[in-house]
Write a protein that holds these residues in place. Sequence first.
Motif, PDB file in Angstrom:
ATOM      1  N   SER A  10      -4.332   1.676  -5.773  1.00 33.46           N
ATOM      2  CA  SER A  10      -4.648   1.039  -4.501  1.00 33.46           C
ATOM      3  C   SER A  10      -3.721   1.473  -3.367  1.00 33.46           C
ATOM      4  O   SER A  10      -3.829   0.986  -2.257  1.00 33.46           O
ATOM      5  N   GLY A  11      -2.796   2.363  -3.651  1.00 32.01           N
ATOM      6  CA  GLY A  11      -1.871   2.766  -2.599  1.00 32.01           C
ATOM      7  C   GLY A  11      -1.158   4.040  -2.979  1.00 32.01           C
ATOM      8  O   GLY A  11      -1.616   4.797  -3.835  1.00 32.01           O
ATOM      9  N   LYS A  12       0.001   4.292  -2.353  1.00 37.74           N
ATOM     10  CA  LYS A  12       0.743   5.498  -2.689  1.00 37.74           C
ATOM     11  C   LYS A  12       2.239   5.248  -2.577  1.00 37.74           C
ATOM     12  O   LYS A  12       2.677   4.273  -1.965  1.00 37.74           O
ATOM     13  N   SER A  13       2.998   6.155  -3.185  1.00 34.70           N
ATOM     14  CA  SER A  13       4.441   6.051  -3.103  1.00 34.70           C
ATOM     15  C   SER A  13       5.019   7.418  -2.808  1.00 34.70           C
ATOM     16  O   SER A  13       4.637   8.413  -3.423  1.00 34.70           O
ATOM     17  N   THR A  14       5.918   7.481  -1.838  1.00 36.31           N
ATOM     18  CA  THR A  14       6.613   8.740  -1.571  1.00 36.31           C
ATOM     19  C   THR A  14       8.085   8.548  -1.862  1.00 36.31           C
ATOM     20  O   THR A  14       8.606   7.436  -1.787  1.00 36.31           O
ATOM     21  N   GLN A  15       8.736   9.660  -2.180  1.00 35.92           N
ATOM     22  CA  GLN A  15      10.145   9.570  -2.516  1.00 35.92           C
ATOM     23  C   GLN A  15      10.997   9.923  -1.302  1.00 35.92           C
ATOM     24  O   GLN A  15      10.654  10.834  -0.541  1.00 35.92           O
ATOM     25  N   GLU A  58       8.574   8.469 -10.237  1.00 39.20           N
ATOM     26  CA  GLU A  58       7.266   8.954 -10.682  1.00 39.20           C
ATOM     27  C   GLU A  58       6.434   7.785 -11.238  1.00 39.20           C
ATOM     28  O   GLU A  58       5.236   7.674 -10.980  1.00 39.20           O
ATOM     29  N   GLY A  59       7.099   6.912 -11.977  1.00 38.43           N
ATOM     30  CA  GLY A  59       6.421   5.746 -12.540  1.00 38.43           C
ATOM     31  C   GLY A  59       5.876   4.835 -11.453  1.00 38.43           C
ATOM     32  O   GLY A  59       4.742   4.365 -11.528  1.00 38.43           O
ATOM     33  N   ILE A  60       6.692   4.584 -10.435  1.00 35.51           N
ATOM     34  CA  ILE A  60       6.250   3.753  -9.304  1.00 35.51           C
ATOM     35  C   ILE A  60       4.993   4.368  -8.699  1.00 35.51           C
ATOM     36  O   ILE A  60       3.995   3.684  -8.441  1.00 35.51           O
ATOM     37  N   SER A  61       5.043   5.673  -8.501  1.00 36.48           N
ATOM     38  CA  SER A  61       3.931   6.378  -7.885  1.00 36.48           C
ATOM     39  C   SER A  61       2.661   6.238  -8.725  1.00 36.48           C
ATOM     40  O   SER A  61       1.575   5.977  -8.205  1.00 36.48           O
ATOM     41  N   GLN A  62       2.807   6.386 -10.055  1.00 41.00           N
ATOM     42  CA  GLN A  62       1.644   6.252 -10.939  1.00 41.00           C
ATOM     43  C   GLN A  62       1.114   4.821 -10.943  1.00 41.00           C
ATOM     44  O   GLN A  62      -0.091   4.588 -10.941  1.00 41.00           O
ATOM     45  N   GLY A  63       2.045   3.868 -10.922  1.00 43.31           N
ATOM     46  CA  GLY A  63       1.650   2.463 -11.032  1.00 43.31           C
ATOM     47  C   GLY A  63       0.856   1.980  -9.830  1.00 43.31           C
ATOM     48  O   GLY A  63      -0.037   1.149  -9.952  1.00 43.31           O
ATOM     49  N   LYS A  80       0.804  -1.229   0.000  1.00 44.36           N
ATOM     50  CA  LYS A  80       0.000   0.000   0.000  1.00 44.36           C
ATOM     51  C   LYS A  80       0.832   1.272   0.000  1.00 44.36           C
ATOM     52  O   LYS A  80       0.429   2.304  -0.517  1.00 44.36           O
ATOM     53  N   ASN A  81       2.001   1.237   0.677  1.00 38.92           N
ATOM     54  CA  ASN A  81       2.763   2.468   0.888  1.00 38.92           C
ATOM     55  C   ASN A  81       4.239   2.225   0.552  1.00 38.92           C
ATOM     56  O   ASN A  81       4.981   1.657   1.339  1.00 38.92           O
ATOM     57  N   VAL A  82       4.628   2.681  -0.641  1.00 39.53           N
ATOM     58  CA  VAL A  82       5.978   2.394  -1.122  1.00 39.53           C
ATOM     59  C   VAL A  82       6.888   3.601  -0.925  1.00 39.53           C
ATOM     60  O   VAL A  82       6.500   4.743  -1.169  1.00 39.53           O
ATOM     61  N   LEU A  83       8.115   3.323  -0.483  1.00 37.82           N
ATOM     62  CA  LEU A  83       9.134   4.358  -0.364  1.00 37.82           C
ATOM     63  C   LEU A  83      10.090   4.192  -1.548  1.00 37.82           C
ATOM     64  O   LEU A  83      10.685   3.138  -1.728  1.00 37.82           O
ATOM     65  N   CYS A  84      10.206   5.255  -2.369  1.00 34.24           N
ATOM     66  CA  CYS A  84      11.140   5.190  -3.497  1.00 34.24           C
ATOM     67  C   CYS A  84      12.425   5.900  -3.088  1.00 34.24           C
ATOM     68  O   CYS A  84      12.465   7.124  -2.991  1.00 34.24           O
ATOM     69  N   VAL A  85      13.468   5.119  -2.822  1.00 34.30           N
ATOM     70  CA  VAL A  85      14.732   5.691  -2.360  1.00 34.30           C
ATOM     71  C   VAL A  85      15.506   6.209  -3.571  1.00 34.30           C
ATOM     72  O   VAL A  85      15.881   5.439  -4.456  1.00 34.30           O
ATOM     73  N   ASN A  86      15.711   7.530  -3.602  1.00 34.34           N
ATOM     74  CA  ASN A  86      16.386   8.131  -4.747  1.00 34.34           C
ATOM     75  C   ASN A  86      17.713   8.736  -4.308  1.00 34.34           C
ATOM     76  O   ASN A  86      17.757   9.799  -3.698  1.00 34.34           O
ATOM     77  N   THR A  87      18.814   8.043  -4.614  1.00 38.58           N
ATOM     78  CA  THR A  87      20.123   8.553  -4.218  1.00 38.58           C
ATOM     79  C   THR A  87      20.673   9.548  -5.226  1.00 38.58           C
ATOM     80  O   THR A  87      21.745  10.105  -5.024  1.00 38.58           O
ATOM     81  N   LEU A  88      19.943   9.760  -6.321  1.00 36.27           N
ATOM     82  CA  LEU A  88      20.352  10.769  -7.302  1.00 36.27           C
ATOM     83  C   LEU A  88      19.167  11.684  -7.581  1.00 36.27           C
ATOM     84  O   LEU A  88      18.678  11.743  -8.716  1.00 36.27           O
ATOM     85  N   PRO A  89      18.661  12.383  -6.539  1.00 39.82           N
ATOM     86  CA  PRO A  89      17.462  13.185  -6.769  1.00 39.82           C
ATOM     87  C   PRO A  89      17.720  14.286  -7.791  1.00 39.82           C
ATOM     88  O   PRO A  89      18.810  14.858  -7.821  1.00 39.82           O
ATOM     89  N   GLY A  90      16.733  14.541  -8.618  1.00 36.34           N
ATOM     90  CA  GLY A  90      16.869  15.610  -9.604  1.00 36.34           C
ATOM     91  C   GLY A  90      17.311  15.126 -10.975  1.00 36.34           C
ATOM     92  O   GLY A  90      17.119  15.818 -11.960  1.00 36.34           O
ATOM     93  N   ALA A  91      17.907  13.929 -11.046  1.00 33.72           N
ATOM     94  CA  ALA A  91      18.302  13.408 -12.351  1.00 33.72           C
ATOM     95  C   ALA A  91      17.035  12.943 -13.090  1.00 33.72           C
ATOM     96  O   ALA A  91      16.133  12.362 -12.486  1.00 33.72           O
ATOM     97  N   VAL A  92      16.971  13.226 -14.382  1.00 34.03           N
ATOM     98  CA  VAL A  92      15.759  12.955 -15.150  1.00 34.03           C
ATOM     99  C   VAL A  92      15.334  11.492 -15.024  1.00 34.03           C
ATOM    100  O   VAL A  92      14.178  11.175 -14.742  1.00 34.03           O
ATOM    101  N   ASN A  93      16.280  10.584 -15.208  1.00 37.97           N
ATOM    102  CA  ASN A  93      15.933   9.165 -15.240  1.00 37.97           C
ATOM    103  C   ASN A  93      15.437   8.643 -13.902  1.00 37.97           C
ATOM    104  O   ASN A  93      14.486   7.883 -13.839  1.00 37.97           O
TER     105      ASN A  93
END
Lengths: 362, 326
Positions: free
Chosen positions: A224-229, A215-220, A196-209
């Motif tokens: 039924s749930g949510k994702s925060t970065q 963002e894709g994880i969050s949309q996907g 239900k609640n995903v944490l997207c760990v981004n060690t390179l924040p701001g990079a396009v990819n």
Amino acid sequence: MERKQIRRRLARRRLSSVTLPALALLASAGLALSACTSGATSNGGSSGTTGAAPSAPGASTAGGTISIFVIGGKSDDPFWSKVKRGVDDAAKVVQANGGKVTWLGPQNYDNLGPDAAKLILTAKSQGATAVIGADWVPDAQDEAFKSVSDSGVPVFLYNSGGADAAKTVGALTYTGSDELLAGKVGGQFFAQKGVKNVLCVNTLPGAVNTEARCEGISQGISVSGKSTQLPLPSSSFGNPTAITQAIKATLLKDSSIDGIVTISTQDADSASAAIEQADAASRVKLGTFDMDDTQLERIKAGTQLFCIDQQPYMQGYLAVSQAFAYNAYGLLLPQSPLLTGPAVINAGNVDQALAGAKAGVR
Amino acid sequence: MTRRPEVGALIGTLGVFVFFAIFGGAEFLSSAGAASWLNVAAELGIIAVPVGLLMIAGELDLSVGSVLAASSMTLAIVSGHWGGPMILGILLALTIGVATGLVNGLIVTRTNVPSFVVTLATLAALAGLTLGLSRVITGTTSVGLKPDPTSKALFGTLISGQFEVAILWWIAVAGCVAWMLQETRYGNWIFAVGGDKESARATGIPTNKVKIALYVGSGFGAALVGVIQTILYNGAQVANGQSFVFNSIIAVVIGGVLLTGGYGSVIGVILGTLTFAIVNQGIYYTGWNSDWASLILGILLLVAVLMNNTFRRLALSSGPRSQRKA
């Protein structure tokens, strides 16, 4: 290449944001470290051509001989060696029909855009009947791609660039993966497993990819749930302990988190340690972008839910097959982009992935 | 008593601890929370203590980032890729640190080129060497390692599932260095070299040897952390370690060591390292959007250093005779 490109971008970003010369040097050191390295040219598995050296016989279209040039990374780069396996396998069909496939790679990645542009022009001047290339640095490479397509030689983009870039440079198709879509598929897989609640760990924040991945994880998962970065600052970059402890802290703080996804395999290793130290293995499921043996072993052992593979072998294989079919018979697939990924590796298909990894293909 | 360099640093550490105890809640104060910042502090501290000594002696060492990476890769390649005995890999990894320190020290003392430039050069050169050799030898930039139980227990285990053994290494390193700095003549030599090199030399202190030994020390510290991380995480990556370059200097400066040398203490450096680690990790216990992490880190560090300076001024002005102005 994609991942490494992200690092390059990061390196540039850091460089511009800080004035200390030392940090500039650091950044460039990081850049050198993470870029995929030098590329002596190598033979694409064909009948004795010599890559970039202009001693290649220079078959011409007029004679009806097919000569496909592939511009890629160095073949001993773990990622590119898989792409090249696909190129080599597809080249067998080309050779059986009297054609040849030549693999070109830059000497190193310090000057990637201009170097790749030169290789594109090298391919053209050697009488390529089709050119396959990755659009890593559009500003530097697009001109060269255009000059090839303008001269009537078909261009195929793969690995990096996307369908829009293909249109811009007059390429026929793009074959590769799409970060946003890869993220969506990962998010949907989480949702499917009841996360239900995903944490997207981004060690390179701001990079396009990496932003596209999160963002894709969050949309996907949005149905039924949510994702925060969780964006981690550069003072943690390259320090697995700092990354592990930051993830652990976030898990301890927010007990509703039941899924973690990381943007690289090294971060997945840190996340795995963090889950263990936070004593959260029973509630938190782990997934990551990219794939390596450690991820596969964890999936096999049941401590990791999935990893997302962009299937580099298919990028090389399909790009060469398309170029050959177009050259020989004028065949062209309507799909652009032709997606080689994402493929979600999970407990159900990990054995095949392990076998593929052993064979050097995955 | 009045000339205590660590008073400001202590207040800084306590200040950030109280700050995050308030905003971080029970999780920050739990043993898992303590492990968060202690683990980060321990690894940073093993490098920051010898780097702090160097800075007291008036020199910088930026090469620690690449030494860490080179030592990690050496261990992973020797004992993982080639399958050699762990002890051999560990010894060679530590040797890389000592050798780099020796090179740094010799160049700095022989040429009089500023140490900032010399170690910046070795930082870059060693990074390139590590990448190049790793690629030639293994064809990749990340190498796995399966450490034996003894090395795992010595370097890479988690005490009660949370605390890295690196914490014990840190205490050991800090204890040795503190004793040396306060109780032996070498300690006085280091302060003297950092205070005024010419008069130090005039009084018969072998300034060059002192500096070379200090560079060997910081190289060794960085290599030790490389060994610890490689064994803890069962593998090495070429790009690791670069963040330690500035983090170690930040920790030392928060700890009250003067960038110009001649002033500082090991306890101060330890406190500075703790402050940095608490701020760096505490933010994740607040539940605030971590987009702001770097901003808060920057502000708190600045506050800590300003407070430090105020206390140093007070300490110096109230002393019997102040030799140096802050």
